[in-house]
Design a protein around this motif. Structure first.
Motif, short mmCIF file in Angstrom:
data_model
loop_
_atom_site.label_atom_id
_atom_site.label_comp_id
_atom_site.label_asym_id
_atom_site.label_seq_id
_atom_site.Cartn_x
_atom_site.Cartn_y
_atom_site.Cartn_z
N ALA A 220 0.85 -1.19 0.00
CA ALA A 220 0.00 0.00 0.00
C ALA A 220 0.89 1.25 0.00
CB ALA A 220 -0.91 0.00 1.22
N SER A 222 0.33 4.07 1.04
CA SER A 222 0.18 4.79 2.31
C SER A 222 1.08 4.24 3.41
CB SER A 222 -1.28 4.73 2.77
OG SER A 222 -1.70 3.38 2.93
N ASP A 223 1.59 3.00 3.24
CA ASP A 223 2.50 2.43 4.24
C ASP A 223 3.93 2.89 4.06
OD1 ASP A 223 0.61 1.01 5.63
OD2 ASP A 223 0.96 -0.89 4.60
#
Length: 438
Positions: A220, A222-223
């Motif tokens: 992801a 966002s990670d």
């Protein structure tokens, strides 16, 4: 003449034997004991079957094993066939190179559910370790969860994701190949408590995921931390994080041709395993990293899990009468010294850290300690019986010792039984190994 007993025939054991030869030359006799009839420990049963180049290090150990003053003593279990005090009475020093063969427990609810395994057991299953050959994991479900952010987790995920054709040239055992051929797994979730900058995965192993025929890795975006922060990482980790960034940028159009997804679920800590008759899901808690540690946020969610493999570390096996550090899962020692005449090396000394090559300086280091103790008089005068005394004891007890010459016959039989293109088909039964030497 001095006599050295090494318990365990993996990398740490053979590097210690090599160091002893270089230090004492013809003045040392080394007996390497192993509970199995076959040598090399995790090189045989731990290194991934599709990493044959790594297994090639066994040729170095064979060179040591074929010398006159080093002997392999297989099919002998310390504690069952011979006690530690008996070894101490026969040898000037005893070195435990037993590794860390036991899985570290998750310590969460549901861990005992069917189809939940530790990596020692699961890796042992597909690598043909006799202790785990009958494991029979159920691979008929769609969702597998692998817990851990090290190379063992990557090995497990990669083995689950490969096609049969991709095992060409490997020595994966037949029962595992048959089960994987029929597997229905389409999603493999790799769970880690911390983030990209804390992974223990190395660049080479991560890079292999980009070349799998039917699987694609996913991270992801966002990670991922700000890319500028990568500059502060040491070079190896920086390369690993670069791979994770490429996984996050993998075009969705290219994923369409892939039937298996390897999903990295970071900042996630296992809370409990759910299911009735077998595992069905895993409950996870979102985490954040503070001062390098994972801290729970209280936010929980579940991920489907028809199969769970925990790859969170290993523990050594205690031996009666030998001080053991329960918390660390290894022998209690001071830089390799346990008690007068008793030593440990490799994972049995430092815990499950480092690479195969890390065991070489470790072996040479413990030999220096033994030499210091011998020179200082701590180990007593020369004159112990060594291998002659053990041979007499083995004959009295009718212990069926397997020699290195016997092992070469076993190895030849495995090569003859190999499927086309494979280097060997391992025996997964101790009695079958012993019969093969005849």
């Amino acid at each position: 003449m001095r006599h050295l007993a090494i318990v365990g025939s993996g990398p740490a054991g053979y590097y210690t034997a090599e160091a002893a030869q270089k230090h004492w030359g013809d003045e040392i006799r080394v007996d390497i004991f192993d509970m199995l009839p076959v040598p090399y420990g995790l090189i045989r049963t731990g290194v991934a079957p599709d990493h044959q180049s790594i297994k090639g290090v066994s040729r170095r150990y064979e060179a040591t094993a074929l010398t006159e003053n080093v002997r392999f003593v297989g099919n002998v279990a310390v504690g069952r066939d011979v006690t530690v005090p008996e070894l101490q009475s026969l040898y000037d020093a005893v070195v435990f190179a037993t590794g860390a063969p036991n899985d570290r427990a998750l310590g969460i609810e549901g861990e005992a559910l069917p189809n939940v395994f530790g990596s020692a057991a699961f890796v042992g299953w597909y690598n043909g370790h006799p202790q785990f050959a009958g494991l029979a994991p159920d691979l008929s479900g769609r969702h597998a969860v692998v817990i851990g952010m090290g190379n063992v987790a990557l090995d497990v995920a990669r083995i689950l994701a490969k096609t049969e054709a991709e095992f060409a040239g490997s020595d994966i055992v037949a029962h595992a190949l048959d089960a994987l051929r029929a597997a229905a797994i389409s999603t493999i979730t790799i769970v880690g408590r911390r983030g990209p900058h804390q992974i223990m995965m190395t660049p080479k192993e991560l890079g292999e995921l980009m070349h799998l025929e039917r699987a694609s890795p996913r991270v992801a975006p966002s990670d991922l931390p700000p890319e500028a922060d990568d500059a502060l990482l040491e070079p190896g980790l920086r390369k690993s994080v670069a791979h994770l960034r490429s996984f996050a940028a993998f075009p969705e159009s290219e994923r369409a041709d892939k039937s298996v997804e390897i999903d990295f679920d970071m900042f996630a800590s296992p809370v409990r395993l759910l299911g009735k008759d077998r595992v069905e899901a895993i409950e996870l808690e979102r985490t954040r990293v503070e001062a390098g540690r994972a801290v729970g946020t209280g936010e929980t969610y579940t991920v489907p899990a028809d199969l769970v493999i925990s790859c969170i570390g290993y523990r050594s096996s205690p031996i009666p009468g030998v001080p053991f550090d329960e918390r660390a899962g290894r022998f209690a020692n001071d830089e390799g010294r346990i008690l007068p005449g008793l030593y440990c090396v490799g994972w049995a000394r430092r815990g499950p850290t480092g690479t195969i090559g890390t065991n070489r300086p470790d072996g040479f280091g413990v030999v220096e300690k033994i030499a210091e103790d011998m020179d200082g008089g701590a180990l007593g005068p020369r004159g112990k019986e060594g291998r002659a005394g053990f041979d007499r004891l083995a004959e009295e007890r009718e212990i069926e010792v397997v020699t290195f010459r016997d092992w070469k016959k076993i190895e030849e039989a495995e090569a003859r039984a190999a499927r086309e293109g494979a280097p060997r088909e391992k025996f997964v039964d101790v009695e079958a190994m012993i019969r093969a030497r005849e």
